[in-house]
Design a protein around this motif. Structure first.
Motif, PDB file in Angstrom:
ATOM      1  N   LEU A 161      -4.013   3.712  -2.205  1.00  0.00           N
ATOM      2  CA  LEU A 161      -4.769   2.366  -1.953  1.00  0.00           C
ATOM      3  C   LEU A 161      -4.809   1.786  -3.197  1.00  0.00           C
ATOM      4  CD1 LEU A 161      -5.456   0.568   0.345  1.00  0.00           C
ATOM      5  CD2 LEU A 161      -7.815   1.606  -0.034  1.00  0.00           C
ATOM      6  N   ARG A 162      -5.328   2.477  -4.262  1.00  0.00           N
ATOM      7  CA  ARG A 162      -5.631   1.716  -5.693  1.00  0.00           C
ATOM      8  C   ARG A 162      -4.245   1.228  -6.331  1.00  0.00           C
ATOM      9  NH1 ARG A 162      -5.511   3.815 -10.798  1.00  0.00           N
ATOM     10  NH2 ARG A 162      -4.956   5.726 -10.123  1.00  0.00           N
ATOM     11  N   LEU A 163      -3.311   1.879  -6.251  1.00  0.00           N
ATOM     12  CA  LEU A 163      -2.071   1.220  -6.785  1.00  0.00           C
ATOM     13  C   LEU A 163      -1.415   0.181  -5.784  1.00  0.00           C
ATOM     14  CD1 LEU A 163      -0.315   4.612  -8.271  1.00  0.00           C
ATOM     15  CD2 LEU A 163      -1.628   3.041  -9.403  1.00  0.00           C
ATOM     16  N   VAL A 164      -1.675   0.538  -4.604  1.00  0.00           N
ATOM     17  CA  VAL A 164      -1.170  -0.780  -3.834  1.00  0.00           C
ATOM     18  C   VAL A 164      -1.797  -2.103  -4.133  1.00  0.00           C
ATOM     19  CG1 VAL A 164      -1.051  -1.685  -1.441  1.00  0.00           C
ATOM     20  CG2 VAL A 164      -0.011   0.632  -1.975  1.00  0.00           C
ATOM     21  N   ALA A 165      -3.297  -1.960  -4.188  1.00  0.00           N
ATOM     22  CA  ALA A 165      -3.881  -2.753  -4.695  1.00  0.00           C
ATOM     23  C   ALA A 165      -3.649  -3.587  -5.975  1.00  0.00           C
ATOM     24  CB  ALA A 165      -5.535  -2.392  -4.632  1.00  0.00           C
ATOM     25  N   ALA A 166      -3.373  -2.764  -6.887  1.00  0.00           N
ATOM     26  CA  ALA A 166      -2.641  -3.308  -8.349  1.00  0.00           C
ATOM     27  C   ALA A 166      -1.404  -4.166  -8.010  1.00  0.00           C
ATOM     28  CB  ALA A 166      -2.543  -2.176  -9.121  1.00  0.00           C
ATOM     29  N   ARG A 167      -0.747  -3.725  -6.994  1.00  0.00           N
ATOM     30  CA  ARG A 167       0.548  -4.599  -6.697  1.00  0.00           C
ATOM     31  C   ARG A 167       0.744  -5.168  -5.577  1.00  0.00           C
ATOM     32  NH1 ARG A 167       4.643  -1.387  -9.165  1.00  0.00           N
ATOM     33  NH2 ARG A 167       3.835  -0.207 -11.078  1.00  0.00           N
ATOM     34  N   ALA A 168      -0.542  -5.741  -5.237  1.00  0.00           N
ATOM     35  CA  ALA A 168      -0.538  -6.581  -3.777  1.00  0.00           C
ATOM     36  C   ALA A 168      -0.003  -7.738  -3.742  1.00  0.00           C
ATOM     37  CB  ALA A 168      -2.107  -6.830  -3.828  1.00  0.00           C
ATOM     38  N   GLY A 169       0.696  -8.384  -4.938  1.00  0.00           N
ATOM     39  CA  GLY A 169       1.233  -9.412  -5.077  1.00  0.00           C
ATOM     40  C   GLY A 169       2.880  -9.333  -4.609  1.00  0.00           C
ATOM     41  N   LEU A 170       3.174  -8.044  -4.846  1.00  0.00           N
ATOM     42  CA  LEU A 170       4.678  -7.742  -4.731  1.00  0.00           C
ATOM     43  C   LEU A 170       5.041  -6.778  -3.517  1.00  0.00           C
ATOM     44  CD1 LEU A 170       5.393  -6.858  -8.299  1.00  0.00           C
ATOM     45  CD2 LEU A 170       5.946  -8.859  -7.269  1.00  0.00           C
ATOM     46  N   VAL A 171       3.907  -5.809  -3.329  1.00  0.00           N
ATOM     47  CA  VAL A 171       4.197  -4.869  -2.152  1.00  0.00           C
ATOM     48  C   VAL A 171       4.510  -5.703  -0.530  1.00  0.00           C
ATOM     49  CG1 VAL A 171       3.530  -2.963  -0.733  1.00  0.00           C
ATOM     50  CG2 VAL A 171       3.462  -2.925  -3.257  1.00  0.00           C
ATOM     51  N   ARG A 172       5.500  -5.444  -0.014  1.00  0.00           N
ATOM     52  CA  ARG A 172       5.786  -5.916   1.306  1.00  0.00           C
ATOM     53  C   ARG A 172       5.989  -4.910   2.477  1.00  0.00           C
ATOM     54  NH1 ARG A 172       3.492  -9.216  -1.014  1.00  0.00           N
ATOM     55  NH2 ARG A 172       4.036 -11.362  -1.632  1.00  0.00           N
ATOM     56  N   ARG A 173       6.628  -3.795   2.191  1.00  0.00           N
ATOM     57  CA  ARG A 173       6.948  -2.994   3.052  1.00  0.00           C
ATOM     58  C   ARG A 173       6.237  -1.365   2.699  1.00  0.00           C
ATOM     59  NH1 ARG A 173      10.783  -6.336   1.801  1.00  0.00           N
ATOM     60  NH2 ARG A 173      11.448  -4.674  -0.104  1.00  0.00           N
ATOM     61  N   LEU A 174       5.749  -0.976   3.771  1.00  0.00           N
ATOM     62  CA  LEU A 174       4.994   0.375   3.580  1.00  0.00           C
ATOM     63  C   LEU A 174       5.264   1.484   4.652  1.00  0.00           C
ATOM     64  CD1 LEU A 174       1.422  -0.285   2.499  1.00  0.00           C
ATOM     65  CD2 LEU A 174       3.398   0.684   1.154  1.00  0.00           C
ATOM     66  N   ASP A 175       5.601   2.749   4.451  1.00  0.00           N
ATOM     67  CA  ASP A 175       5.933   3.743   5.410  1.00  0.00           C
ATOM     68  C   ASP A 175       4.935   4.791   5.138  1.00  0.00           C
ATOM     69  OD1 ASP A 175       7.088   5.371   7.245  1.00  0.00           O
ATOM     70  OD2 ASP A 175       8.976   5.541   6.411  1.00  0.00           O
ATOM     71  N   LEU A 176       4.114   4.882   6.135  1.00  0.00           N
ATOM     72  CA  LEU A 176       3.299   6.095   6.111  1.00  0.00           C
ATOM     73  C   LEU A 176       3.099   6.872   7.354  1.00  0.00           C
ATOM     74  CD1 LEU A 176      -0.069   4.156   4.877  1.00  0.00           C
ATOM     75  CD2 LEU A 176       1.439   5.869   3.538  1.00  0.00           C
ATOM     76  N   GLY A 177       4.369   6.952   8.199  1.00  0.00           N
ATOM     77  CA  GLY A 177       4.791   7.602   9.163  1.00  0.00           C
ATOM     78  C   GLY A 177       4.466   9.251   8.858  1.00  0.00           C
ATOM     79  N   HIS A 178       4.077   9.948   9.950  1.00  0.00           N
ATOM     80  CA  HIS A 178       4.070  11.369  10.064  1.00  0.00           C
ATOM     81  C   HIS A 178       2.940  11.836   8.925  1.00  0.00           C
ATOM     82  CE1 HIS A 178       7.736  11.821  12.372  1.00  0.00           C
ATOM     83  NE2 HIS A 178       8.205  11.032  11.720  1.00  0.00           N
ATOM     84  N   THR A 179       1.841  11.140   8.877  1.00  0.00           N
ATOM     85  CA  THR A 179       0.866  11.426   8.015  1.00  0.00           C
ATOM     86  C   THR A 179      -0.357  11.318   8.960  1.00  0.00           C
ATOM     87  OG1 THR A 179       0.438   9.149   7.427  1.00  0.00           O
ATOM     88  CG2 THR A 179       1.741  10.448   6.045  1.00  0.00           C
ATOM     89  N   LEU A 180      -1.800  11.876   8.255  1.00  0.00           N
ATOM     90  CA  LEU A 180      -2.710  11.555   9.142  1.00  0.00           C
ATOM     91  C   LEU A 180      -3.797  10.318   9.020  1.00  0.00           C
ATOM     92  CD1 LEU A 180      -4.326  15.286   8.223  1.00  0.00           C
ATOM     93  CD2 LEU A 180      -2.936  14.299  10.175  1.00  0.00           C
ATOM     94  N   LEU A 181      -2.565   9.123   8.971  1.00  0.00           N
ATOM     95  CA  LEU A 181      -3.471   7.843   8.924  1.00  0.00           C
ATOM     96  C   LEU A 181      -4.183   7.607   9.940  1.00  0.00           C
ATOM     97  CD1 LEU A 181      -3.180   5.056   7.367  1.00  0.00           C
ATOM     98  CD2 LEU A 181      -1.418   4.492   8.958  1.00  0.00           C
ATOM     99  N   ASP A 182      -5.361   7.114   9.545  1.00  0.00           N
ATOM    100  CA  ASP A 182      -6.522   6.734  10.907  1.00  0.00           C
ATOM    101  C   ASP A 182      -6.907   5.357  11.072  1.00  0.00           C
ATOM    102  OD1 ASP A 182      -8.151   6.549   8.821  1.00  0.00           O
ATOM    103  OD2 ASP A 182      -9.250   8.410   9.185  1.00  0.00           O
ATOM    104  N   ASN A 183      -7.826   5.078  11.720  1.00  0.00           N
ATOM    105  CA  ASN A 183      -8.247   3.617  11.927  1.00  0.00           C
ATOM    106  C   ASN A 183      -8.923   3.150  10.455  1.00  0.00           C
ATOM    107  OD1 ASN A 183     -10.316   5.215  12.268  1.00  0.00           O
ATOM    108  ND2 ASN A 183     -11.095   3.907  13.848  1.00  0.00           N
TER     109      ASN A 183
END
Length: 685
Positions: free
Chosen positions: A231-253
């Motif tokens: 999350l910290r690195l996504v926040a540092a690249r927030a202006g560029l990141v457009r696509r994320l794939d977190l499938g098959h993980t324990l991602l919760d609400n």
């Protein structure tokens, strides 16, 4: 000189005088195999086929061994831009190969390969135009934790990979925060990130154990991959990141909501496949904070229900692709609001067990929909009327999956699909066993085609046609009362239907608009389990110039006549799947001798086939790459080895449980001896 011959010579001169630019433009509409065939016509066409504009989308796939292809690639004058390496050893012996192709490389996928840290740096440092990098399941590469350890290597690759947009690190169990940070550091223009199947830790207590001081984190963990670090690195690249794939993980609400609240983050695509902790609260937060999503994958998220879907339909009007496969909590109430997604082009509602035809019809058929391109409805409780309505209301479909819709796919609904779905490229009707030759050939519906004015059938044939059209059982004028069982009666009816359809087809009483042949652009066809299909359909309804993949598994009534017509009328077939069929040697030999483009063949449990088929494959199918003859009891391992020796490009031969016919081994082995302890217990009894 005759007129016909003059016209033929004139056409040849026109083809010879066409500028290269026009020939290149024409070649852009051809598939890869067609371009390869055209390149062998003359030197000029070969030069045009090697144009970099035509090979920009071609992918070179290598599996297990690269040495046999190296001499050919080294002599090639073409510049390939996409490479895939799977289960190979990528060592220092390939330096000349990397020097030859890396400068023009646009995408590189390395899956389950054995390569060292130094080799990876050497390869990437030669790829200044690389846009997509995927490292999947590279255990040996990441296990030591020393990849990209040198800051000089990171700086070098950061300057070299200035165009890298997509980074995929999926299915890497040894990925840690330290390794993740290094990979992200070499991609300064990163827009898409995939961590699917990685052991990402979302537990707050575990993160605190490795990072006790939350204010400053001088060193990233080398043994754990945490969501906080991602999350910290996504926040540092927030202006560029457009696509994320977190499938098959324990991602919760909680984690998903934190991700959506990153300042400046504007996601266009999110994949959360098989994230069972994601619930309605997470989806509602996603809808509120990221309403501009164009692609959303929530497949196999069992806690997502109608409340989340209603929120998606109310706010995400820019959604182009939506995947809700196996979302068991979605019902007709939520699906009915899908009509509000006016930009939707791809939809997957497969295996949503609470959906019925009523909800699907309200969602997709309130009016004519010319935007939807792909529709997957596998395993839904639909009816015939809904299938017909879908065919009429969605004329722009290129992919339609109605597999396991037992009650929806009948002869009548199939003819509606053939009549209205002119743009279909992929049609899946797996296990739809109500489909017969009458539906595939288009017989019994409407009047005969007007231009050809075929002969009218007799009155008796007309009555039987109407009976088939109305779904009635064919009458037997000699036996008013039948003592057969239901299964026996179905067999007799199918035989009568086959005779009737064959008779009608021979009389040309077939309306082509209702025949499967009306789908002229069909490329993929799956009829697995449609066991009422016979040679009549293959002879009169299967005629496609672009058909490349066909599945006829468990079609038990297909014989040599049908296979001969299939090969003659479908010259582009590259993949044939005929598992669990009663096909004979003569039928398969006839097919393979007329299918020089065949690359993928599956014949599991075809117990009537012998070594003669393998010998025919070696003689006629030089392009064959994949063969599965598991449990073909009359084939021998020796014949399989002869085929492998004859076709060195054959990457996989699955010959499990082949019958061994060598001298002294043609018998069933005895069971293993009973242990002494078992004998003692037996005597005690």
């Amino acid at each position: 000189m005759g007129t016909a011959e003059e016209c033929h010579i004139a056409r040849d001169k026109i083809a010879e005088n066409l500028p290269n630019e026009i020939v290149t433009h024409i070649f852009q509409y051809l598939a890869l195999r067609d371009r390869l065939a055209a390149a062998q016509v003359c030197r000029r066409w070969h030069a045009v086929a090697c144009d970099h504009r035509l090979s920009a989308d071609e992918v070179m796939f290598f599996h297990d061994n690269l040495s046999q292809y190296l001499p050919v690639l080294q002599r090639s004058s073409r510049a390939f831009s996409h490479f895939v390496f799977k289960e190979m050893e990528l060592g220092d012996k390939l330096l000349d190969f990397w020097d030859r192709f890396c400068p023009s490389l646009r995408s590189l996928r390395i899956q389950a390969c054995n390569l060292s840290e130094k080799t990876l740096v050497d390869v990437l440092s030669r790829c200044p135009r690389l846009q997509r990098l995927q490292l999947s399941g590279c255990r040996e590469l990441l296990m030591s934790g020393r990849v990209l350890e040198s800051q000089d290597d990171v700086a070098l690759l950061r300057d070299t990979l200035a165009e890298l947009r997509e980074l995929s690190l999926d299915s890497n169990r040894y990925l840690s925060d330290a390794l993740f940070n290094r990979f992200v550091a070499i991609a300064p223009a990163l827009e898409g990130l995939s961590l699917a199947g990685c052991p990402v830790s979302f537990h707050v207590g575990l993160c605190k154990r490795f990072y006790p001081h939350t204010d400053a984190r001088p060193l990233a963990s080398e043994s754990l991959l945490t969501f906080d670090n991602v999350l910290r690195l996504v926040a540092a690249r927030a202006g560029l990141v457009r696509r994320l794939d977190l499938g098959h993980t324990l991602l919760d609400n909680v984690a998903l909501e934190r991700l959506c609240r990153v300042p400046g983050l504007r996601l266009e695509a999110l994949r959360a496949c098989n994230c069972e902790q994601v619930n309605n609260a997470a989806v509602m937060a996603l809808v509120e904070l990221q309403p501009g999503l164009a692609r959303l994958d929530l497949s196999r998220c069992s806690r997502v229900t109608d409340h989340a879907l209603l929120a998606v339909c109310a706010r995400m009007h820019a959604l182009v692709s939506l995947n809700l496969r196996c979302c068991g909590g979605v019902t007709n109430l939520g699906v009915a609001q899908l009509s509000r997604l006016v930009s939707l082009e791809e939809l997957d509602l497969s295996q949503c067990r609470l959906l019925t035809g009523e909800g699907v019809a309200r969602a997709l058929c309130p009016a004519m929909n010319t935007r939807l391109r792909e529709l997957r409805l596998t395993g839904l409780e639909l009816d015939e009327a809904t299938a017909c309505l879908l065919a009429e209301s969605l004329p722009a479909l290129t992919l339609l999956d109605l597999g396991f819709c037992f009650n929806a796919v009948t002869d009548r609904s199939l003819q509606a699909v053939c009549r209205h779905q002119r743009r279909l490229r992929t049609l899946v009707l797996a296990e739809c066993n109500k489909v017969t030759d009458a539906g595939l050939t288009g017989m019994g519906v409407g009047e005969p085609a007007q231009p050809s004015e075929p002969a009218q059938p007799s009155e008796d044939v007309r009555v039987r046609l109407l009976s088939v059209r109305n779904g009635e059982r064919l009458a037997d004028p000699f036996h008013k009362i039948s003592l057969r069982s239901k299964a026996e009666q179905e067999i007799v009816d199918d035989a009568k239907l086959k005779t009737l359809v064959s008779e009608v087809c021979e009389q040309q009483y077939v309306r082509t608009d209702d025949s499967l042949a009306n789908l002229a652009g069909l490329r993929h066809l799956n009829l697995c389990g449609c066991n009422r299909i016979t040679d009549v359909s293959l002879k009169h309804a299967f005629s496609f110039l672009e058909l490349r993949h066909i599945n006829l598994s468990k079609c038990h009534q297909v014989t040599e006549t049908g296979m001969r017509s299939l090969a003659a009328n479908n010259p582009s077939i590259e993949e044939l799947i005929m598992n669990n069929c009663y096909v004979s040697d003569e039928a398969m030999i006839c097919f393979v001798r007329h299918s020089p483009r065949l690359r993928h063949l599956e014949l599991q449990h075809c117990e009537e086939l012998t070594d003669a088929v393998l010998d025919a494959l070696g003689e006629s199918c030089g392009c064959l790459k994949h063969l599965d003859v598991s449990y073909c009891g009359k084939m021998s391992p020796e014949a399989a080895e002869r085929l492998r020796a004859r076709l060195p490009g054959l990457s996989l031969v699955r010959a499990a449980s082949l019958h061994v016919q060598a001298a002294g081994w043609d018998f069933i082995p005895p069971p293993p001896p009973t242990p002494l302890s078992g004998l003692r217990r037996l005597f005690r009894r």
